[in-house]
Scaffold this active site. Structure first.
Site, PDB file in Angstrom:
ATOM      1  N   LYS A  15       0.837  -1.217   0.000  1.00  0.00           N
ATOM      2  CA  LYS A  15       0.000   0.000   0.000  1.00  0.00           C
ATOM      3  C   LYS A  15       0.867   1.260   0.000  1.00  0.00           C
ATOM      4  O   LYS A  15       0.603   2.204  -0.732  1.00  0.00           O
ATOM      5  CB  LYS A  15      -0.943   0.014   1.222  1.00  0.00           C
ATOM      6  CG  LYS A  15      -1.887  -1.190   1.263  1.00  0.00           C
ATOM      7  CD  LYS A  15      -2.920  -1.077   2.382  1.00  0.00           C
ATOM      8  CE  LYS A  15      -2.363  -1.284   3.771  1.00  0.00           C
ATOM      9  NZ  LYS A  15      -1.981  -2.685   4.060  1.00  0.00           N
ATOM     10  N   ARG A  90     -10.170   0.217   8.797  1.00  0.00           N
ATOM     11  CA  ARG A  90      -9.740  -1.165   9.048  1.00  0.00           C
ATOM     12  C   ARG A  90     -10.839  -2.004   9.708  1.00  0.00           C
ATOM     13  O   ARG A  90     -10.642  -3.169   9.950  1.00  0.00           O
ATOM     14  CB  ARG A  90      -8.535  -1.183   9.990  1.00  0.00           C
ATOM     15  CG  ARG A  90      -7.269  -0.622   9.442  1.00  0.00           C
ATOM     16  CD  ARG A  90      -6.457  -1.667   8.691  1.00  0.00           C
ATOM     17  NE  ARG A  90      -5.230  -2.061   9.326  1.00  0.00           N
ATOM     18  CZ  ARG A  90      -4.055  -1.465   9.158  1.00  0.00           C
ATOM     19  NH1 ARG A  90      -3.955  -0.401   8.417  1.00  0.00           N
ATOM     20  NH2 ARG A  90      -2.986  -1.947   9.721  1.00  0.00           N
ATOM     21  N   ARG A 124      11.015  -6.141   4.375  1.00  0.00           N
ATOM     22  CA  ARG A 124      10.933  -4.711   4.053  1.00  0.00           C
ATOM     23  C   ARG A 124      11.632  -3.815   5.071  1.00  0.00           C
ATOM     24  O   ARG A 124      11.721  -4.115   6.241  1.00  0.00           O
ATOM     25  CB  ARG A 124       9.499  -4.274   3.826  1.00  0.00           C
ATOM     26  CG  ARG A 124       8.657  -4.167   5.055  1.00  0.00           C
ATOM     27  CD  ARG A 124       7.266  -3.778   4.642  1.00  0.00           C
ATOM     28  NE  ARG A 124       6.369  -3.811   5.773  1.00  0.00           N
ATOM     29  CZ  ARG A 124       5.069  -3.646   5.681  1.00  0.00           C
ATOM     30  NH1 ARG A 124       4.517  -3.438   4.515  1.00  0.00           N
ATOM     31  NH2 ARG A 124       4.324  -3.678   6.752  1.00  0.00           N
ATOM     32  N   ARG A 164      10.932  -3.568  10.647  1.00  0.00           N
ATOM     33  CA  ARG A 164      10.004  -2.760  11.430  1.00  0.00           C
ATOM     34  C   ARG A 164       9.649  -3.515  12.696  1.00  0.00           C
ATOM     35  O   ARG A 164       9.528  -4.730  12.670  1.00  0.00           O
ATOM     36  CB  ARG A 164       8.729  -2.558  10.600  1.00  0.00           C
ATOM     37  CG  ARG A 164       8.566  -1.164  10.066  1.00  0.00           C
ATOM     38  CD  ARG A 164       7.489  -1.084   9.054  1.00  0.00           C
ATOM     39  NE  ARG A 164       6.198  -1.553   9.527  1.00  0.00           N
ATOM     40  CZ  ARG A 164       5.083  -1.447   8.820  1.00  0.00           C
ATOM     41  NH1 ARG A 164       5.120  -0.877   7.636  1.00  0.00           N
ATOM     42  NH2 ARG A 164       3.944  -1.884   9.266  1.00  0.00           N
ATOM     43  N   ARG A 175      -1.440 -10.021  12.583  1.00  0.00           N
ATOM     44  CA  ARG A 175      -1.969  -8.932  11.750  1.00  0.00           C
ATOM     45  C   ARG A 175      -2.756  -9.475  10.557  1.00  0.00           C
ATOM     46  O   ARG A 175      -3.757  -8.902  10.151  1.00  0.00           O
ATOM     47  CB  ARG A 175      -0.831  -8.017  11.286  1.00  0.00           C
ATOM     48  CG  ARG A 175      -0.280  -7.202  12.454  1.00  0.00           C
ATOM     49  CD  ARG A 175       1.050  -6.586  12.127  1.00  0.00           C
ATOM     50  NE  ARG A 175       0.945  -5.543  11.135  1.00  0.00           N
ATOM     51  CZ  ARG A 175       1.881  -5.279  10.247  1.00  0.00           C
ATOM     52  NH1 ARG A 175       2.986  -5.974  10.202  1.00  0.00           N
ATOM     53  NH2 ARG A 175       1.709  -4.297   9.397  1.00  0.00           N
TER      54      ARG A 175
HETATM   55  P1  AMP Z   1       0.128  -0.516   8.880  1.00  0.00           P
HETATM   56  O1  AMP Z   1       1.464   0.030   8.572  1.00  0.00           O
HETATM   57  O2  AMP Z   1      -0.966   0.178   8.128  1.00  0.00           O
HETATM   58  O3  AMP Z   1       0.057  -2.016   8.720  1.00  0.00           O
HETATM   59  O4  AMP Z   1      -0.160  -0.199  10.422  1.00  0.00           O
HETATM   60  C1  AMP Z   1       0.700  -0.652  11.453  1.00  0.00           C
HETATM   61  C2  AMP Z   1      -0.073  -0.768  12.767  1.00  0.00           C
HETATM   62  O5  AMP Z   1      -0.629   0.533  13.112  1.00  0.00           O
HETATM   63  C3  AMP Z   1      -1.273  -1.704  12.722  1.00  0.00           C
HETATM   64  O6  AMP Z   1      -0.920  -3.055  12.947  1.00  0.00           O
HETATM   65  C4  AMP Z   1      -2.132  -1.135  13.846  1.00  0.00           C
HETATM   66  O7  AMP Z   1      -1.632  -1.502  15.122  1.00  0.00           O
HETATM   67  C5  AMP Z   1      -1.928   0.378  13.683  1.00  0.00           C
HETATM   68  N1  AMP Z   1      -2.919   0.943  12.752  1.00  0.00           N
HETATM   69  C6  AMP Z   1      -2.704   1.456  11.511  1.00  0.00           C
HETATM   70  N2  AMP Z   1      -3.840   1.875  10.936  1.00  0.00           N
HETATM   71  C7  AMP Z   1      -4.822   1.607  11.828  1.00  0.00           C
HETATM   72  C8  AMP Z   1      -6.230   1.781  11.823  1.00  0.00           C
HETATM   73  N3  AMP Z   1      -6.886   2.306  10.772  1.00  0.00           N
HETATM   74  N4  AMP Z   1      -6.925   1.401  12.939  1.00  0.00           N
HETATM   75  C9  AMP Z   1      -6.298   0.880  13.995  1.00  0.00           C
HETATM   76  N5  AMP Z   1      -4.984   0.654  14.058  1.00  0.00           N
HETATM   77  C10 AMP Z   1      -4.232   1.020  12.993  1.00  0.00           C
END
Ligand code: AMP
Length: 218
Positions: A15, A90, A124, A164, A175
């Site tokens: 993304k 989400r 990554r 990360r 996740r």
């Molecule tokens: P991502 O990089 O988008 O996978 O986000 C990393 C982490 O941030 C996720 O595993 C969640 O813990 C938190 N996070 C990101 N976006 C959201 C969201 N829309 N709602 C809740 N938690 C989020």
């Protein structure tokens, strides 16, 4: 006319990389990634970062009470501009909140087979200076200077492969489970509204400028 695009897909769908590509081609787009915002807050040890930390490290969603207001605040500052929202919504509560607070033109679903996701995620890393995203297995910077060290293609900084903190194998499984549990009704919601567009996320890097403009309808 301003365009409002949602980028949706499992962790590791690319993304962030796809969003960067869009902005290269159509620089008017503002990019908001809730994951990036949370990571930034975690790094800077802000109050928000401290509240989000335990959820992120466990691979769970940060509570909607924190996330929704954050997104509303960010969107209110760029209301009249084109934006790409990456990593939000989400769950259905976030979908409803977004419906009340913004107009969405397209919901882009980045589709990736599950077996490819693991390689992508576990490899990554990004440049700490400029945020450019790379992958140890599939997308290395051009100039390598050590076993796990490169020069950033974008800004010239020295970068080292560093996973990360929420990209461990165990957190990844969690996740992916969270994604799968929540994704279906969200995709269905935007399909019913006629906003759903599927993008084959295995080759987003090869998409031409015209193909990307086509997807965005710009
Ligand atoms: P991502 O990089 O988008 O996978 O986000 C990393 C982490 O941030 C996720 O595993 C969640 O813990 C938190 N996070 C990101 N976006 C959201 C969201 N829309 N709602 C809740 N938690 C989020």
């Amino acid at each position: 006319m301003a365009k409002h695009i949602l980028i949706f897909g499992p962790p590791g769908a690319g993304k962030g990389t796809f969003s960067s590509r869009i902005m290269e081609i159509v620089p008017e787009f503002k990019h908001i990634s809730t994951g990036d915002i949370f990571r930034e807050n975690l790094k800077n040890e802000t109050l928000l970062g401290k509240k989000a930390k335990e959820y992120m490290e466990a691979g769970e969603l940060v509570p909607d009470s924190l996330t929704n207001e954050l997104v509303k605040d960010k969107l209110s500052k760029i209301e009249k501009q084109s934006w790409i929202l990456d990593g939000y919504p989400r769950n259905m509560n976030q979908v409803e909140f977004l419906d009340e607070n913004a107009d969405v033109d397209s919901f882009l679903l980045l589709d990736v087979p599950r077996d490819i996701i693991k390689k992508r995620i576990l490899g990554r890393f990004s440049c700490l200076e400029c945020g450019e995203i790379y992958n140890k297995y599939t997308l290395q910077p051009k100039k390598q200077i050590g076993e796990n060290k490169w020069i950033c293609d974008q800004c010239g900084a020295e970068i080292e492969f560093q996973q990360r903190s929420d990209d461990s194998e165990e957190t990844l499984e969690k996740r992916l489970d969270v994604y799968e549990k929540n994704a279906k009704p969200i995709i269905e919601h935007y399909r019913k509204k006629g906003k759903l567009k599927k993008v084959d996320a295995q080759n987003t890097l090869e998409l031409t400028e015209d193909e990307i403009k086509d997807i965005l309808e710009v």
